[in-house]
Design an enzyme around this catalytic site. Structure first.
Site, PDB file in Angstrom:
ATOM      1  N   CYS A 106      20.175 -15.401  88.518  1.00  0.00           N
ATOM      2  CA  CYS A 106      19.306 -15.709  87.379  1.00  0.00           C
ATOM      3  C   CYS A 106      18.109 -16.484  87.908  1.00  0.00           C
ATOM      4  CB  CYS A 106      20.046 -16.533  86.331  1.00  0.00           C
ATOM      5  SG  CYS A 106      19.030 -16.861  84.864  1.00  0.00           S
ATOM      6  N   CYS A 122      23.846 -25.014  85.851  1.00  0.00           N
ATOM      7  CA  CYS A 122      24.446 -23.673  85.871  1.00  0.00           C
ATOM      8  C   CYS A 122      24.595 -23.144  87.289  1.00  0.00           C
ATOM      9  CB  CYS A 122      23.595 -22.723  85.041  1.00  0.00           C
ATOM     10  SG  CYS A 122      24.142 -21.009  85.150  1.00  0.00           S
ATOM     11  N   GLU A 180      30.129 -11.006  87.965  1.00  0.00           N
ATOM     12  CA  GLU A 180      31.452 -11.247  87.414  1.00  0.00           C
ATOM     13  C   GLU A 180      31.519 -10.902  85.924  1.00  0.00           C
ATOM     14  OE1 GLU A 180      33.213 -14.573  90.392  1.00  0.00           O
ATOM     15  OE2 GLU A 180      31.930 -15.343  88.838  1.00  0.00           O
ATOM     16  N   CYS A 225      33.137 -11.106  78.431  1.00  0.00           N
ATOM     17  CA  CYS A 225      31.903 -11.821  78.750  1.00  0.00           C
ATOM     18  C   CYS A 225      31.211 -11.046  79.881  1.00  0.00           C
ATOM     19  CB  CYS A 225      32.267 -13.240  79.181  1.00  0.00           C
ATOM     20  SG  CYS A 225      30.845 -14.226  79.656  1.00  0.00           S
ATOM     21  N   CYS A 275      18.606 -23.243  85.393  1.00  0.00           N
ATOM     22  CA  CYS A 275      19.028 -24.371  84.564  1.00  0.00           C
ATOM     23  C   CYS A 275      19.820 -25.340  85.454  1.00  0.00           C
ATOM     24  CB  CYS A 275      19.883 -23.907  83.392  1.00  0.00           C
ATOM     25  SG  CYS A 275      18.959 -22.838  82.280  1.00  0.00           S
ATOM     26  N   CYS A 295      32.539 -20.884  81.352  1.00  0.00           N
ATOM     27  CA  CYS A 295      31.074 -20.803  81.194  1.00  0.00           C
ATOM     28  C   CYS A 295      30.355 -21.507  82.333  1.00  0.00           C
ATOM     29  CB  CYS A 295      30.622 -21.536  79.934  1.00  0.00           C
ATOM     30  SG  CYS A 295      31.313 -20.902  78.456  1.00  0.00           S
TER      31      CYS A 295
HETATM   32  N1  SAH Z   1      21.387 -16.901  80.382  1.00  0.00           N
HETATM   33  C1  SAH Z   1      21.990 -16.954  79.119  1.00  0.00           C
HETATM   34  C2  SAH Z   1      23.398 -16.410  79.100  1.00  0.00           C
HETATM   35  C3  SAH Z   1      24.303 -16.772  80.242  1.00  0.00           C
HETATM   36  S1  SAH Z   1      24.813 -18.445  80.356  1.00  0.00           S
HETATM   37  C4  SAH Z   1      21.939 -18.343  78.536  1.00  0.00           C
HETATM   38  O1  SAH Z   1      21.585 -19.270  79.263  1.00  0.00           O
HETATM   39  O2  SAH Z   1      22.221 -18.487  77.358  1.00  0.00           O
HETATM   40  C5  SAH Z   1      26.027 -18.577  79.065  1.00  0.00           C
HETATM   41  C6  SAH Z   1      26.243 -20.004  78.542  1.00  0.00           C
HETATM   42  O3  SAH Z   1      26.910 -20.830  79.516  1.00  0.00           O
HETATM   43  C7  SAH Z   1      24.925 -20.716  78.227  1.00  0.00           C
HETATM   44  O4  SAH Z   1      24.992 -21.399  77.001  1.00  0.00           O
HETATM   45  C8  SAH Z   1      24.840 -21.690  79.366  1.00  0.00           C
HETATM   46  O5  SAH Z   1      23.985 -22.739  79.056  1.00  0.00           O
HETATM   47  C9  SAH Z   1      26.266 -22.091  79.563  1.00  0.00           C
HETATM   48  N2  SAH Z   1      26.507 -22.761  80.836  1.00  0.00           N
HETATM   49  C10 SAH Z   1      25.839 -22.593  81.995  1.00  0.00           C
HETATM   50  N3  SAH Z   1      26.353 -23.414  82.951  1.00  0.00           N
HETATM   51  C11 SAH Z   1      27.379 -24.089  82.385  1.00  0.00           C
HETATM   52  C12 SAH Z   1      28.329 -25.042  82.880  1.00  0.00           C
HETATM   53  N4  SAH Z   1      28.319 -25.413  84.141  1.00  0.00           N
HETATM   54  N5  SAH Z   1      29.238 -25.512  82.015  1.00  0.00           N
HETATM   55  C13 SAH Z   1      29.284 -25.089  80.730  1.00  0.00           C
HETATM   56  N6  SAH Z   1      28.430 -24.189  80.224  1.00  0.00           N
HETATM   57  C14 SAH Z   1      27.483 -23.686  81.032  1.00  0.00           C
HETATM   58 FE1  SF4 Z   2      20.255 -18.454  83.775  1.00  0.00          FE
HETATM   59 FE2  SF4 Z   2      22.382 -20.048  83.878  1.00  0.00          FE
HETATM   60 FE3  SF4 Z   2      20.153 -20.859  82.662  1.00  0.00          FE
HETATM   61 FE4  SF4 Z   2      21.653 -18.927  81.534  1.00  0.00          FE
HETATM   62  S1  SF4 Z   2      22.268 -21.069  81.888  1.00  0.00           S
HETATM   63  S2  SF4 Z   2      19.409 -18.960  81.787  1.00  0.00           S
HETATM   64  S3  SF4 Z   2      22.389 -17.881  83.398  1.00  0.00           S
HETATM   65  S4  SF4 Z   2      20.360 -20.404  84.866  1.00  0.00           S
END
Ligand code: SAH
Ligand code: SF4
Length: 360
Positions: free
Chosen positions: A111, A118, A91, A104, A115, A338
């Site tokens: 990934c 996420c 996306e 974005c 995390c 995000c």
């Molecule tokens: N992998 C990279 C970039 C993609 S994620 C990273 O982790 O930085 C982009 C941002 O969205 C990151 O700061 C991530 O922690 C945040 N993010 C992920 N899941 C989220 C959620 N459910 N709500 C708000 N922010 C989130």
């Molecule tokens: Fe991967 Fe989501 Fe963690 Fe970013 S926040 S490193 S996209 S799992």
């Protein structure tokens, strides 16, 4: 096999044209047609010799990922689901603001880092996107949105904050970044292109040396014990190393601060005590904080902190002279906020399978 010219940055384009017996300025002309004009038809590239145009039609192509679905949120945010083949889709999100337009961009199908909060991470990982698939998001979105009356493309800023961890797809990400910065392509300033990383320390050093742009680091926790749970890659690159890497990055960065992203999870990382711990943690790193209200997705194990808590957290950081903003939630009615980007990932890590087994 025809060569997809969206895969080449300036240097690679020049090398490829040289292999075809063509002069370097031809590479520059083609770059300008592709990225500045958004042209994909070699016939329309009017300053190329007819013979070269005919040759390119046989040896080259211009292929960005195909759009499978397009959605527009009530706040004007647009999201495109792009087919990247073999059952995968990623996306891309366009966020219009009064003074700029931000795209974005995704860098991986899924990934691997998992995390806890996420949605992308929950789906597992399939593969790295190619340069054409990364830059193709910008190329395609610009064309779709169209130039304004002054002939300027609508996308003025790019953030690599879509699906995936950009620094784990390092080479392709850097080639795509070089195109974003190249005056013969998008000509964006280094300050308007941001890489967001969960903190892959050695790759942060490489990025600093090879292609420094603005840096956002996903921090989310003030200590290793909590960060190990929320951002598991912390077990490999703990906070002390991460802070040191941020300091090194700033030696060559186009901005004199790092942006720390911090997702606000109710009752998990949002207390005043934790804000104080954060202040001590980042003491030696010039930084700003961006607090992100948690965006829920199906089966998410967390809840969004309430606004009062987020504001109190911000106030504690501000009192310590750390500039802190609260990210506006954009596009949440189309799951474009995000961490909500889900796409369609053929999970090679079997994570989704394991999760279902645990649930049963
Ligand atoms: N992998 C990279 C970039 C993609 S994620 C990273 O982790 O930085 C982009 C941002 O969205 C990151 O700061 C991530 O922690 C945040 N993010 C992920 N899941 C989220 C959620 N459910 N709500 C708000 N922010 C989130
Ligand atoms: Fe991967 Fe989501 Fe963690 Fe970013 S926040 S490193 S996209 S799992």
């Amino acid at each position: 096999m025809t060569e997809n010219l969206l895969n080449f940055d300036a240097e690679q384009m020049t090398a490829w044209f040289a292999e075809q017996g063509e002069k370097p300025f031809r590479a520059k002309q083609v770059l300008r047609w592709l990225h500045k004009a958004g042209e994909s038809d070699f016939n329309a590239m009017s300053d190329l010799a007819m013979s070269l145009r005919s040759k390119l039609k046989l040896t080259a192509c211009v292929k960005s990922p195909q759009v499978m679905r397009e959605e527009t949120a009530t706040d004007g945010t647009q999201k495109w689901l792009l087919d990247v083949g073999t059952g995968n889709a990623v996306e891309t999100v366009f966020i219009p603001e009064t003074d700029r337009g931000t795209l974005c961009v995704s860098t991986q199908a899924g990934c691997a880092l998992d995390c806890a909060f996420c949605s992308t991470g929950k789906q597992g990982f399939n593969r790295n996107l190619s340069v054409a698939e990364i830059i193709g998001q910008l190329w395609w979105a610009n064309r779709e949105l169209g130039k304004n009356q002054e002939g300027i493309w609508p996308i003025t800023n790019v953030v690599l904050m879509g699906m995936g961890e950009p620094l784990l797809n390092f080479d392709n990400t850097v080639h795509a970044l070089r195109l974003m910065l190249d005056d013969n392509a998008y000509g964006l300033s280094r300050r308007r292109v941001t890489v967001s990383t969960s903190g892959i320390v050695p790759a942060m050093d490489r990025l600093r040396d090879e292609c420094p742009v603005a840096l956002a680091v996903s921090l989310h926790a003030p200590n290793d014990a909590l960060r190990n749970v929320l951002v598991p890659v912390n077990q490999k690159y703990p906070l002390k190393e991460l802070m040191a890497a941020c300091g090194r990055y700033l030696e060559k960065a186009p901005r004199d601060f790092v942006t720390f992203e911090y997702v606000m999870l109710a009752g998990i990382n949002d207390s005043v005590q934790q804000a104080r711990e954060l202040i001590a943690l980042v003491r030696e790193v010039p930084c700003k904080f961006n607090l992100i209200p948690f965006n829920p997705f199906p089966q998410a194990p967390y809840q969004r902190s309430d606004m009062q808590t987020v504001m109190r957290f911000r106030d504690v950081l501000m009192q310590a002279d750390i500039v802190t903003t609260i990210r506006k939630v954009r596009g949440d009615d189309i799951a474009a906020a995000c961490g909500q980007l889900a796409g369609k990932v053929q999970d090679k890590t079997k994570r989704t399978h394991r999760l279902t087994e645990v649930a049963q």
